[in-house]
Design a protein around this motif. Structure first.
Motif, PDB file in Angstrom:
ATOM      1  N   ASN A   1       5.244  -3.936   0.221  1.00 28.87           N
ATOM      2  CA  ASN A   1       5.751  -4.656   1.393  1.00 28.87           C
ATOM      3  C   ASN A   1       6.735  -5.732   0.944  1.00 28.87           C
TER       4      ASN A   1
ATOM      5  N   GLU B   1       9.051  -1.936   4.274  1.00 29.45           N
ATOM      6  CA  GLU B   1       8.191  -1.173   3.372  1.00 29.45           C
ATOM      7  C   GLU B   1       9.054  -0.370   2.409  1.00 29.45           C
TER       8      GLU B   1
ATOM      9  N   SER C   1      -1.328   1.671   4.958  1.00 28.18           N
ATOM     10  CA  SER C   1      -0.256   0.707   5.144  1.00 28.18           C
ATOM     11  C   SER C   1      -0.794  -0.485   5.923  1.00 28.18           C
ATOM     12  N   TYR C   2       0.088  -1.448   6.157  1.00 30.72           N
ATOM     13  CA  TYR C   2      -0.301  -2.640   6.905  1.00 30.72           C
ATOM     14  C   TYR C   2      -0.657  -2.292   8.352  1.00 30.72           C
TER      15      TYR C   2
ATOM     16  N   CYS D   1       3.080   2.007  -1.723  1.00 25.27           N
ATOM     17  CA  CYS D   1       3.797   1.253  -0.689  1.00 25.27           C
ATOM     18  C   CYS D   1       3.828  -0.222  -1.080  1.00 25.27           C
TER      19      CYS D   1
ATOM     20  N   PHE E   1       8.573   2.700  -0.075  1.00 25.19           N
ATOM     21  CA  PHE E   1       7.681   3.770  -0.514  1.00 25.19           C
ATOM     22  C   PHE E   1       8.117   4.176  -1.913  1.00 25.19           C
TER      23      PHE E   1
END
Length: 329
Positions: A187, A175, A62-63, A185, A177
Protein backbone atom coordinates in the motif's frame (compact mmCIF):
# COMPACT_ATOMS: atom_id res chain seq x y z
CA UNK A 1 -64.55 -4.60 44.06
CA UNK A 2 -63.70 -8.17 43.19
CA UNK A 3 -61.23 -9.01 40.47
CA UNK A 4 -61.49 -11.91 38.10
CA UNK A 5 -58.63 -14.44 38.06
CA UNK A 6 -57.44 -13.06 34.72
CA UNK A 7 -57.21 -9.51 36.04
CA UNK A 8 -55.30 -10.71 39.11
CA UNK A 9 -52.74 -12.51 37.01
CA UNK A 10 -52.30 -9.42 34.86
CA UNK A 11 -51.82 -7.18 37.90
CA UNK A 12 -49.28 -9.57 39.40
CA UNK A 13 -47.30 -9.69 36.15
CA UNK A 14 -47.32 -5.88 35.96
CA UNK A 15 -46.08 -5.60 39.56
CA UNK A 16 -43.36 -8.18 38.95
CA UNK A 17 -42.22 -6.40 35.79
CA UNK A 18 -42.11 -2.99 37.50
CA UNK A 19 -40.20 -4.46 40.46
CA UNK A 20 -37.69 -5.97 38.05
CA UNK A 21 -37.23 -2.65 36.28
CA UNK A 22 -36.57 -0.89 39.56
CA UNK A 23 -33.75 -3.28 40.39
CA UNK A 24 -32.22 -3.07 36.89
CA UNK A 25 -30.06 -0.30 35.42
CA UNK A 26 -31.67 1.45 32.46
CA UNK A 27 -30.13 0.49 29.13
CA UNK A 28 -29.58 4.11 27.99
CA UNK A 29 -27.37 4.77 31.04
CA UNK A 30 -24.95 2.17 29.68
CA UNK A 31 -25.41 2.82 25.97
CA UNK A 32 -24.83 6.59 25.96
CA UNK A 33 -21.35 6.53 27.65
CA UNK A 34 -20.31 3.57 25.47
CA UNK A 35 -21.35 5.38 22.28
CA UNK A 36 -19.49 8.54 23.36
CA UNK A 37 -16.30 6.58 24.08
CA UNK A 38 -16.53 4.70 20.76
CA UNK A 39 -17.09 7.96 18.86
CA UNK A 40 -14.01 9.53 20.47
CA UNK A 41 -11.93 6.47 19.58
CA UNK A 42 -13.30 6.63 16.03
CA UNK A 43 -12.14 10.26 15.72
CA UNK A 44 -8.76 9.43 17.27
CA UNK A 45 -8.13 6.64 14.74
CA UNK A 46 -9.23 8.77 11.77
CA UNK A 47 -5.76 9.76 10.55
CA UNK A 48 -3.93 6.87 12.19
CA UNK A 49 -5.64 4.40 9.88
CA UNK A 50 -4.19 6.04 6.77
CA UNK A 51 -0.72 6.32 8.32
CA UNK A 52 -0.67 2.65 9.35
CA UNK A 53 -2.03 1.48 5.99
CA UNK A 54 0.73 3.20 3.99
CA UNK A 55 3.37 1.23 5.90
CA UNK A 56 1.75 -2.20 5.59
CA UNK A 57 2.21 -4.96 3.01
CA UNK A 58 -0.21 -7.87 2.62
CA UNK A 59 0.67 -11.43 1.69
CA UNK A 60 -2.97 -12.36 0.98
CA UNK A 61 -6.04 -10.19 0.66
CA UNK A 62 -6.11 -6.41 0.71
CA UNK A 63 -7.17 -3.44 2.80
CA UNK A 64 -10.70 -3.54 1.39
CA UNK A 65 -11.16 -7.22 2.23
CA UNK A 66 -9.81 -6.61 5.74
CA UNK A 67 -12.30 -3.78 6.23
CA UNK A 68 -15.14 -5.95 4.94
CA UNK A 69 -14.31 -8.79 7.33
CA UNK A 70 -13.97 -6.49 10.36
CA UNK A 71 -17.22 -4.63 9.55
CA UNK A 72 -19.11 -7.91 9.10
CA UNK A 73 -17.86 -9.31 12.41
CA UNK A 74 -18.77 -6.10 14.24
CA UNK A 75 -22.23 -6.09 12.66
CA UNK A 76 -22.86 -9.66 13.84
CA UNK A 77 -21.61 -8.80 17.33
CA UNK A 78 -23.84 -5.71 17.53
CA UNK A 79 -26.99 -7.42 16.29
CA UNK A 80 -26.34 -10.65 18.19
CA UNK A 81 -25.63 -8.75 21.41
CA UNK A 82 -28.91 -6.88 21.13
CA UNK A 83 -30.87 -10.10 20.55
CA UNK A 84 -29.17 -11.85 23.46
CA UNK A 85 -29.93 -8.90 25.72
CA UNK A 86 -33.60 -9.08 24.78
CA UNK A 87 -33.70 -12.85 25.23
CA UNK A 88 -32.14 -12.95 28.69
CA UNK A 89 -33.13 -9.61 30.24
CA UNK A 90 -36.58 -8.79 28.86
CA UNK A 91 -39.80 -10.56 29.72
CA UNK A 92 -41.35 -13.04 27.31
CA UNK A 93 -44.93 -12.68 26.16
CA UNK A 94 -46.15 -15.32 23.72
CA UNK A 95 -48.98 -13.13 22.43
CA UNK A 96 -46.65 -10.25 21.60
CA UNK A 97 -43.73 -12.47 20.56
CA UNK A 98 -43.86 -11.86 16.81
CA UNK A 99 -44.22 -8.10 17.14
CA UNK A 100 -41.41 -7.89 19.70
CA UNK A 101 -39.18 -10.08 17.57
CA UNK A 102 -39.58 -7.78 14.54
CA UNK A 103 -39.01 -4.66 16.62
CA UNK A 104 -35.94 -6.09 18.35
CA UNK A 105 -34.49 -7.27 15.03
CA UNK A 106 -34.85 -3.71 13.73
CA UNK A 107 -33.08 -2.41 16.84
CA UNK A 108 -30.42 -5.07 16.32
CA UNK A 109 -29.81 -3.82 12.77
CA UNK A 110 -29.32 -0.30 14.10
CA UNK A 111 -26.92 -1.51 16.79
CA UNK A 112 -24.93 -3.61 14.31
CA UNK A 113 -24.68 -0.78 11.75
CA UNK A 114 -23.67 1.73 14.42
CA UNK A 115 -21.01 -0.58 15.84
CA UNK A 116 -19.60 -1.21 12.36
CA UNK A 117 -19.50 2.51 11.50
CA UNK A 118 -17.86 3.56 14.78
CA UNK A 119 -15.48 0.70 15.45
CA UNK A 120 -14.25 -0.61 12.09
CA UNK A 121 -11.36 1.83 11.82
CA UNK A 122 -10.59 1.43 15.54
CA UNK A 123 -10.27 -2.36 15.18
CA UNK A 124 -8.24 -2.05 11.94
CA UNK A 125 -5.80 0.38 13.56
CA UNK A 126 -5.53 -1.94 16.59
CA UNK A 127 -4.71 -4.87 14.30
CA UNK A 128 -2.04 -2.83 12.47
CA UNK A 129 -0.58 -1.81 15.84
CA UNK A 130 -0.53 -5.41 17.12
CA UNK A 131 1.13 -6.53 13.90
CA UNK A 132 3.92 -3.97 14.38
CA UNK A 133 4.45 -4.71 18.08
CA UNK A 134 6.37 -7.94 17.49
CA UNK A 135 8.39 -7.97 14.27
CA UNK A 136 11.35 -9.82 12.85
CA UNK A 137 14.66 -8.22 11.98
CA UNK A 138 14.60 -5.64 9.18
CA UNK A 139 15.45 -6.93 5.72
CA UNK A 140 15.65 -5.61 2.17
CA UNK A 141 13.79 -7.55 -0.51
CA UNK A 142 13.46 -7.11 -4.26
CA UNK A 143 9.98 -7.05 -5.78
CA UNK A 144 8.83 -6.64 -9.37
CA UNK A 145 5.75 -4.53 -10.02
CA UNK A 146 2.99 -6.45 -11.80
CA UNK A 147 0.29 -3.79 -11.67
CA UNK A 148 -0.64 -0.59 -9.87
CA UNK A 149 -4.09 0.61 -8.85
CA UNK A 150 -5.27 3.93 -7.40
CA UNK A 151 -8.32 3.98 -5.14
CA UNK A 152 -9.55 7.56 -5.47
CA UNK A 153 -12.45 7.74 -3.03
CA UNK A 154 -13.11 11.46 -3.22
CA UNK A 155 -16.64 12.60 -4.18
CA UNK A 156 -16.99 12.39 -7.96
CA UNK A 157 -20.41 13.95 -8.53
CA UNK A 158 -22.25 16.97 -7.24
CA UNK A 159 -24.79 14.93 -5.29
CA UNK A 160 -22.21 12.69 -3.64
CA UNK A 161 -20.76 15.74 -1.89
CA UNK A 162 -23.97 16.04 0.10
CA UNK A 163 -24.09 12.37 1.07
CA UNK A 164 -23.02 10.82 4.37
CA UNK A 165 -19.64 9.73 2.96
CA UNK A 166 -17.88 12.46 4.94
CA UNK A 167 -18.80 10.57 8.11
CA UNK A 168 -16.67 7.63 6.98
CA UNK A 169 -12.89 7.53 6.69
CA UNK A 170 -12.79 7.36 2.89
CA UNK A 171 -9.22 8.50 2.20
CA UNK A 172 -7.53 7.76 -1.13
CA UNK A 173 -4.66 5.30 -1.39
CA UNK A 174 -2.82 3.19 -3.94
CA UNK A 175 -1.89 -0.46 -4.27
CA UNK A 176 1.20 -1.93 -5.91
CA UNK A 177 0.74 -5.59 -6.82
CA UNK A 178 4.21 -7.10 -6.70
CA UNK A 179 5.95 -10.38 -7.28
CA UNK A 180 8.67 -11.52 -4.94
CA UNK A 181 9.31 -12.80 -1.43
CA UNK A 182 6.09 -13.58 0.47
CA UNK A 183 4.13 -10.35 -0.02
CA UNK A 184 1.88 -9.59 -2.99
CA UNK A 185 0.37 -6.16 -2.24
CA UNK A 186 2.10 -3.01 -0.98
CA UNK A 187 0.00 0.00 0.00
CA UNK A 188 1.38 3.37 -1.09
CA UNK A 189 0.20 6.93 -1.60
CA UNK A 190 -1.94 7.70 -4.68
CA UNK A 191 0.88 9.82 -6.14
CA UNK A 192 3.35 6.92 -6.06
CA UNK A 193 0.79 4.49 -7.45
CA UNK A 194 0.11 6.80 -10.41
CA UNK A 195 3.83 6.90 -11.21
CA UNK A 196 3.91 3.14 -11.71
CA UNK A 197 0.64 2.71 -13.63
CA UNK A 198 1.46 0.86 -16.82
CA UNK A 199 5.05 0.16 -15.73
CA UNK A 200 6.16 -3.46 -16.06
CA UNK A 201 9.94 -3.16 -15.87
CA UNK A 202 10.39 -1.59 -12.47
CA UNK A 203 11.80 -3.31 -9.44
CA UNK A 204 11.33 -2.14 -5.88
CA UNK A 205 13.82 -2.49 -3.07
CA UNK A 206 11.65 -2.53 0.05
CA UNK A 207 12.99 -2.31 3.59
CA UNK A 208 10.51 -4.19 5.77
CA UNK A 209 10.02 -6.55 8.69
CA UNK A 210 7.64 -9.48 9.12
CA UNK A 211 4.84 -8.60 11.53
CA UNK A 212 3.15 -10.67 14.20
CA UNK A 213 -0.11 -11.11 12.24
CA UNK A 214 1.60 -12.03 8.98
CA UNK A 215 1.63 -8.57 7.40
CA UNK A 216 4.81 -6.74 6.48
CA UNK A 217 5.80 -3.51 8.21
CA UNK A 218 7.30 -1.33 5.48
CA UNK A 219 10.19 0.94 6.49
CA UNK A 220 11.17 2.30 3.06
CA UNK A 221 10.52 1.88 -0.68
CA UNK A 222 13.26 2.48 -3.27
CA UNK A 223 12.26 2.21 -6.97
CA UNK A 224 14.93 0.80 -9.28
CA UNK A 225 14.68 0.75 -13.10
CA UNK A 226 15.82 -2.59 -14.47
CA UNK A 227 18.10 -3.28 -17.42
CA UNK A 228 17.21 -5.71 -20.22
CA UNK A 229 19.51 -7.06 -22.90
CA UNK A 230 17.89 -5.56 -25.98
CA UNK A 231 20.56 -4.40 -28.47
CA UNK A 232 19.80 -1.26 -30.44
CA UNK A 233 20.07 -1.17 -34.23
CA UNK A 234 22.18 1.96 -34.54
CA UNK A 235 24.48 3.95 -32.28
CA UNK A 236 25.23 7.62 -32.78
CA UNK A 237 28.85 8.57 -31.98
CA UNK A 238 30.09 11.91 -30.79
CA UNK A 239 32.39 14.04 -32.97
CA UNK A 240 35.51 12.87 -31.12
CA UNK A 241 34.60 9.24 -31.57
CA UNK A 242 33.94 9.71 -35.29
CA UNK A 243 37.35 11.37 -35.75
CA UNK A 244 39.11 8.51 -34.00
CA UNK A 245 37.32 5.91 -36.08
CA UNK A 246 38.04 7.83 -39.34
CA UNK A 247 41.74 8.26 -38.54
CA UNK A 248 42.14 4.59 -37.70
CA UNK A 249 45.21 5.39 -35.62
CA UNK A 250 44.58 2.51 -33.30
CA UNK A 251 45.52 -0.89 -34.59
CA UNK A 252 43.23 -2.58 -32.10
CA UNK A 253 39.73 -3.71 -33.02
CA UNK A 254 36.96 -1.25 -32.26
CA UNK A 255 35.04 -2.05 -29.09
CA UNK A 256 31.36 -2.55 -29.75
CA UNK A 257 29.03 -0.85 -27.30
CA UNK A 258 25.46 -1.96 -26.76
CA UNK A 259 22.80 0.15 -25.11
CA UNK A 260 21.39 -2.31 -22.59
CA UNK A 261 19.61 0.57 -20.90
CA UNK A 262 16.71 0.97 -23.33
CA UNK A 263 14.42 3.86 -24.15
CA UNK A 264 11.71 2.40 -21.90
CA UNK A 265 14.16 2.34 -19.00
CA UNK A 266 14.98 6.00 -19.68
CA UNK A 267 11.26 6.76 -19.67
CA UNK A 268 10.93 5.09 -16.23
CA UNK A 269 14.06 6.88 -14.99
CA UNK A 270 12.61 10.25 -16.03
CA UNK A 271 9.24 9.46 -14.45
CA UNK A 272 10.88 8.64 -11.11
CA UNK A 273 12.70 11.98 -11.21
CA UNK A 274 9.61 13.94 -12.16
CA UNK A 275 10.83 14.79 -15.69
CA UNK A 276 8.14 15.07 -18.35
CA UNK A 277 9.66 13.71 -21.57
CA UNK A 278 6.63 14.80 -23.59
CA UNK A 279 7.57 18.43 -22.92
CA UNK A 280 9.89 18.68 -25.92
CA UNK A 281 10.19 22.46 -25.53
CA UNK A 282 12.20 22.02 -22.32
CA UNK A 283 13.40 18.38 -22.39
CA UNK A 284 15.53 16.60 -24.97
CA UNK A 285 17.04 13.09 -24.95
CA UNK A 286 20.07 11.92 -26.95
CA UNK A 287 22.33 8.90 -26.89
CA UNK A 288 25.89 8.52 -28.10
CA UNK A 289 29.24 6.90 -27.38
CA UNK A 290 31.66 9.16 -25.56
CA UNK A 291 35.13 8.55 -27.00
CA UNK A 292 36.99 10.14 -24.08
CA UNK A 293 35.27 7.92 -21.52
CA UNK A 294 34.80 4.96 -23.88
CA UNK A 295 31.21 4.38 -22.76
CA UNK A 296 27.71 4.62 -24.22
CA UNK A 297 25.70 7.45 -22.68
CA UNK A 298 22.15 8.67 -22.55
CA UNK A 299 21.96 12.44 -22.24
CA UNK A 300 18.86 14.13 -20.81
CA UNK A 301 18.84 17.92 -21.11
CA UNK A 302 16.25 19.75 -18.99
CA UNK A 303 15.95 23.46 -19.72
CA UNK A 304 14.84 25.69 -16.86
CA UNK A 305 11.47 27.31 -17.65
CA UNK A 306 12.33 30.39 -15.56
CA UNK A 307 15.92 30.80 -16.78
CA UNK A 308 16.09 29.43 -20.36
CA UNK A 309 19.89 29.73 -20.44
CA UNK A 310 20.19 27.33 -17.52
CA UNK A 311 20.20 23.66 -18.57
CA UNK A 312 20.41 20.62 -16.33
CA UNK A 313 22.37 17.78 -17.95
CA UNK A 314 21.94 14.20 -16.76
CA UNK A 315 24.22 11.52 -18.20
CA UNK A 316 23.18 7.90 -17.71
CA UNK A 317 25.46 4.98 -18.51
CA UNK A 318 23.97 3.07 -21.45
CA UNK A 319 24.98 -0.37 -20.14
CA UNK A 320 24.71 -0.21 -16.36
CA UNK A 321 22.13 2.58 -15.84
CA UNK A 322 24.48 4.44 -13.49
CA UNK A 323 24.13 8.22 -13.31
CA UNK A 324 27.47 9.56 -14.56
CA UNK A 325 26.69 13.27 -14.26
CA UNK A 326 23.84 15.32 -12.88
CA UNK A 327 24.64 19.04 -12.93
CA UNK A 328 23.73 22.38 -14.50
CA UNK A 329 25.57 23.88 -17.45
Amino acid sequence: MKHTPGQRCREESIRAESAGRKGRIALWKIAVPVIIVLFLLHCRAWHLEEAWLLRTAFSTGSYRSLNAVVASVLFVIGMGGRMLYVYFCCGRDEKKGVRRLGRNMLYGLFWGAGLSALCTNVVVVSLFWLNACFTSADKTCDYRIIAAKVHDRRPKSRFSRYSASWLLNTFSYGELFVEGDRYTCVNVSPRMARQFEGSERVYLKIDLADGWLGWGVVKGIHPVATVYSQPQDEIRYSAGAQARVAAGSSGQAKKKHTFLYTWQDIHIFAKLRGINLSDTAHVSVNRYVDASRDMPLWEIDVRDSVQPDKVKVILVHGETGEVVMDSYE
